[in-house]
Design a protein around this motif. Structure first.
Motif, mmCIF file in Angstrom:
data_model
loop_
_atom_site.group_PDB
_atom_site.id
_atom_site.type_symbol
_atom_site.label_atom_id
_atom_site.label_comp_id
_atom_site.label_asym_id
_atom_site.label_seq_id
_atom_site.Cartn_x
_atom_site.Cartn_y
_atom_site.Cartn_z
ATOM 1 N N THR A 44 21.821 76.481 -59.147
ATOM 2 C CA THR A 44 22.942 76.648 -58.224
ATOM 3 C C THR A 44 23.556 78.028 -58.419
ATOM 4 O O THR A 44 23.544 78.567 -59.534
ATOM 5 C CB THR A 44 24.017 75.575 -58.464
ATOM 6 O OG1 THR A 44 24.468 75.658 -59.827
ATOM 7 C CG2 THR A 44 23.459 74.183 -58.205
ATOM 8 N N LYS A 45 24.076 78.575 -57.347
ATOM 9 C CA LYS A 45 24.685 79.896 -57.394
ATOM 10 C C LYS A 45 26.062 79.828 -56.739
ATOM 11 O O LYS A 45 26.196 79.365 -55.602
ATOM 12 C CB LYS A 45 23.809 80.917 -56.669
ATOM 13 C CG LYS A 45 24.394 82.321 -56.651
ATOM 14 C CD LYS A 45 23.478 83.289 -55.912
ATOM 15 C CE LYS A 45 24.072 84.688 -55.880
ATOM 16 N NZ LYS A 45 23.192 85.639 -55.157
ATOM 17 N N ALA A 46 27.068 80.255 -57.468
ATOM 18 C CA ALA A 46 28.429 80.264 -56.935
ATOM 19 C C ALA A 46 28.656 81.557 -56.160
ATOM 20 O O ALA A 46 28.475 82.654 -56.689
ATOM 21 C CB ALA A 46 29.448 80.132 -58.064
ATOM 22 N N VAL A 47 29.025 81.431 -54.906
ATOM 23 C CA VAL A 47 29.295 82.596 -54.060
ATOM 24 C C VAL A 47 30.782 82.899 -54.129
ATOM 25 O O VAL A 47 31.620 82.061 -53.787
ATOM 26 C CB VAL A 47 28.866 82.334 -52.603
ATOM 27 C CG1 VAL A 47 29.150 83.553 -51.737
ATOM 28 C CG2 VAL A 47 27.393 81.969 -52.552
ATOM 29 N N GLN A 48 31.102 84.086 -54.594
ATOM 30 C CA GLN A 48 32.500 84.479 -54.727
ATOM 31 C C GLN A 48 33.004 85.095 -53.423
ATOM 32 O O GLN A 48 32.278 85.829 -52.755
ATOM 33 C CB GLN A 48 32.660 85.491 -55.867
ATOM 34 C CG GLN A 48 32.203 84.968 -57.221
ATOM 35 C CD GLN A 48 33.014 83.782 -57.683
ATOM 36 O OE1 GLN A 48 34.191 83.650 -57.333
ATOM 37 N NE2 GLN A 48 32.400 82.917 -58.475
ATOM 38 N N PRO A 49 34.240 84.805 -53.057
ATOM 39 C CA PRO A 49 34.802 85.386 -51.821
ATOM 40 C C PRO A 49 34.851 86.908 -51.892
ATOM 41 O O PRO A 49 34.993 87.475 -52.961
ATOM 42 C CB PRO A 49 36.217 84.797 -51.758
ATOM 43 C CG PRO A 49 36.178 83.594 -52.639
ATOM 44 C CD PRO A 49 35.175 83.883 -53.711
ATOM 45 N N PHE A 59 40.028 87.133 -41.538
ATOM 46 C CA PHE A 59 38.912 88.064 -41.702
ATOM 47 C C PHE A 59 38.178 87.799 -43.019
ATOM 48 O O PHE A 59 36.944 87.798 -43.079
ATOM 49 C CB PHE A 59 39.432 89.503 -41.663
ATOM 50 C CG PHE A 59 38.353 90.532 -41.855
ATOM 51 C CD1 PHE A 59 37.483 90.847 -40.827
ATOM 52 C CD2 PHE A 59 38.205 91.183 -43.077
ATOM 53 C CE1 PHE A 59 36.483 91.794 -41.004
ATOM 54 C CE2 PHE A 59 37.215 92.125 -43.264
ATOM 55 C CZ PHE A 59 36.357 92.435 -42.222
ATOM 56 N N GLY A 60 38.962 87.554 -44.091
ATOM 57 C CA GLY A 60 38.342 87.251 -45.379
ATOM 58 C C GLY A 60 37.534 85.970 -45.333
ATOM 59 O O GLY A 60 36.428 85.894 -45.892
ATOM 60 N N GLN A 61 38.071 84.943 -44.663
ATOM 61 C CA GLN A 61 37.343 83.683 -44.549
ATOM 62 C C GLN A 61 36.069 83.848 -43.730
ATOM 63 O O GLN A 61 35.023 83.278 -44.063
ATOM 64 C CB GLN A 61 38.245 82.621 -43.921
ATOM 65 C CG GLN A 61 39.392 82.172 -44.824
ATOM 66 C CD GLN A 61 40.240 81.096 -44.172
ATOM 67 O OE1 GLN A 61 40.063 80.783 -42.996
ATOM 68 N NE2 GLN A 61 41.171 80.533 -44.935
ATOM 69 N N ILE A 62 36.155 84.643 -42.672
ATOM 70 C CA ILE A 62 34.968 84.879 -41.844
ATOM 71 C C ILE A 62 33.885 85.592 -42.652
ATOM 72 O O ILE A 62 32.707 85.219 -42.621
ATOM 73 C CB ILE A 62 35.343 85.691 -40.592
ATOM 74 C CG1 ILE A 62 36.218 84.846 -39.658
ATOM 75 C CG2 ILE A 62 34.088 86.162 -39.865
ATOM 76 C CD1 ILE A 62 36.777 85.611 -38.484
ATOM 77 N N MET A 63 34.282 86.623 -43.406
ATOM 78 C CA MET A 63 33.311 87.360 -44.214
ATOM 79 C C MET A 63 32.715 86.466 -45.302
ATOM 80 O O MET A 63 31.518 86.541 -45.606
ATOM 81 C CB MET A 63 33.981 88.582 -44.846
ATOM 82 C CG MET A 63 34.439 89.627 -43.838
ATOM 83 S SD MET A 63 33.072 90.245 -42.819
ATOM 84 C CE MET A 63 32.050 91.021 -44.062
ATOM 85 N N PHE A 64 33.553 85.611 -45.901
ATOM 86 C CA PHE A 64 33.060 84.699 -46.940
ATOM 87 C C PHE A 64 32.048 83.715 -46.363
ATOM 88 O O PHE A 64 30.999 83.456 -46.962
ATOM 89 C CB PHE A 64 34.235 83.958 -47.572
ATOM 90 C CG PHE A 64 33.825 82.908 -48.563
ATOM 91 C CD1 PHE A 64 33.232 83.260 -49.763
ATOM 92 C CD2 PHE A 64 34.013 81.564 -48.284
ATOM 93 C CE1 PHE A 64 32.844 82.293 -50.685
ATOM 94 C CE2 PHE A 64 33.623 80.598 -49.193
ATOM 95 C CZ PHE A 64 33.037 80.960 -50.394
ATOM 96 N N LYS A 65 32.363 83.164 -45.185
ATOM 97 C CA LYS A 65 31.434 82.228 -44.546
ATOM 98 C C LYS A 65 30.129 82.927 -44.185
ATOM 99 O O LYS A 65 29.041 82.340 -44.308
ATOM 100 C CB LYS A 65 32.084 81.603 -43.313
ATOM 101 C CG LYS A 65 33.220 80.635 -43.638
ATOM 102 C CD LYS A 65 33.759 79.974 -42.401
ATOM 103 C CE LYS A 65 34.891 79.019 -42.744
ATOM 104 N NZ LYS A 65 34.417 77.891 -43.581
ATOM 105 N N GLN A 66 30.214 84.179 -43.743
ATOM 106 C CA GLN A 66 28.995 84.926 -43.441
ATOM 107 C C GLN A 66 28.161 85.138 -44.707
ATOM 108 O O GLN A 66 26.926 85.067 -44.680
ATOM 109 C CB GLN A 66 29.358 86.281 -42.818
ATOM 110 C CG GLN A 66 29.912 86.191 -41.409
ATOM 111 C CD GLN A 66 28.863 85.718 -40.410
ATOM 112 O OE1 GLN A 66 27.676 85.904 -40.601
ATOM 113 N NE2 GLN A 66 29.321 85.084 -39.338
ATOM 114 N N LYS A 67 28.841 85.385 -45.824
ATOM 115 C CA LYS A 67 28.145 85.569 -47.094
ATOM 116 C C LYS A 67 27.453 84.284 -47.527
ATOM 117 O O LYS A 67 26.304 84.300 -47.996
ATOM 118 C CB LYS A 67 29.148 86.020 -48.158
ATOM 119 C CG LYS A 67 28.518 86.506 -49.450
ATOM 120 C CD LYS A 67 29.586 87.047 -50.378
ATOM 121 C CE LYS A 67 28.973 87.573 -51.677
ATOM 122 N NZ LYS A 67 30.018 88.107 -52.590
ATOM 123 N N VAL A 68 28.153 83.156 -47.363
ATOM 124 C CA VAL A 68 27.565 81.858 -47.704
ATOM 125 C C VAL A 68 26.356 81.571 -46.824
ATOM 126 O O VAL A 68 25.305 81.116 -47.296
ATOM 127 C CB VAL A 68 28.615 80.740 -47.572
ATOM 128 C CG1 VAL A 68 27.962 79.368 -47.731
ATOM 129 C CG2 VAL A 68 29.718 80.916 -48.602
#
Length: 228
Positions: free
Chosen positions: A223-228, A43-52
């Motif tokens: 560049t912008k770092a997207v945090q999980p 679930f965390g990986q899915i949400m992170f990918k959606q954020k990216v």
């Protein structure tokens, strides 16, 4: 004896069943725990990918908008280059009309250069004496050894200055020439107040005014770092 033997066997069977049940419960609990951990991780990986993906979509939209205004920007630049008023403005040879805009509204405050221009050109009229000239540096933008600085927090990019000039009595038209020089200057100058004092020997004019500058805009890819 047979009855005791049967009782012992039943007891052993019950103990064995309890141990078996405990093992199955422990295994089931471990499997459930692992499944929950795996579910939360997925679930965390899915949400992170959606954020990216959301950040990428924002970047794509920004690039599309930038590309859409490129044509309009080029058209505006071509119009300015062919502007008759800019073309008729005095400028160095081999310079483009757009250079006039940069001269009229510099990208840096540089109050010392403004003071030199006032003293050497705009106020340099034969018969006119410069009694005083004070250009106030911008606090936080320019370094100055003087205590008097103007605050740049207002964000209006204004350089305030004041001067006092004098002419002999009867030569007041020379003071008019000074004001005309300010008006004709390629630098944008706003005369805020004029005070004229006369005496039997000379005429003194005190002027408070302001010039302007516009800090240059910096365009760069970041560049912008997207945090999980």
């Amino acid at each position: 004896m047979p009855k005791n033997t049967k009782g012992i066997r039943k007891y052993q069977q019950i103990q064995h069943a309890n141990r078996t049940m405990f093992i199955w419960v422990a295994v089931a609990s471990a499997l459930v725990g692992a499944a929950l951990v795996l579910s939360f991780t997925l679930f965390g990986q899915i949400m992170f990918k959606q954020k990216v993906i959301g950040e990428k979509n924002t970047t794509v939209q920004t690039l599309k908008k930038n590309n859409e205004v490129v044509t309009d920007l080029n058209d505006n630049i071509r119009l300015l280059e062919s502007n008759q008023a800019l073309g008729e403005t005095p400028q160095p040879e081999d310079s483009k009309a757009l250079a006039v805009i940069l001269d009229a509204l510099p990208s840096q405050a540089n109050s010392s250069a403004l003071g030199a221009s006032l003293q050497q050109k705009l106020l340099n009229v034969p018969g006119v004496t410069v009694e005083s000239l004070n250009v106030t540096p911008i606090a936080g933008v320019e370094n100055s050894g003087e205590d008097t600085t103007a605050d740049s927090s207002a964000g209006d990019n204004t350089i305030s200055f004041q001067f006092s000039v004098s002419v002999k009595s009867g030569e007041g038209s020379l003071l008019k020439q000074v004001l005309q020089n300010l008006e004709k200057s390629i630098r944008a100058i706003n005369v805020q107040s004029v005070e004229v004092q006369t005496s039997s020997e000379k005429i003194t004019m005190n002027v408070k005014a302001a010039a302007y500058y516009q800090p240059e805009a910096t365009i760069e890819l970041s560049t912008k770092a997207v945090q999980p």
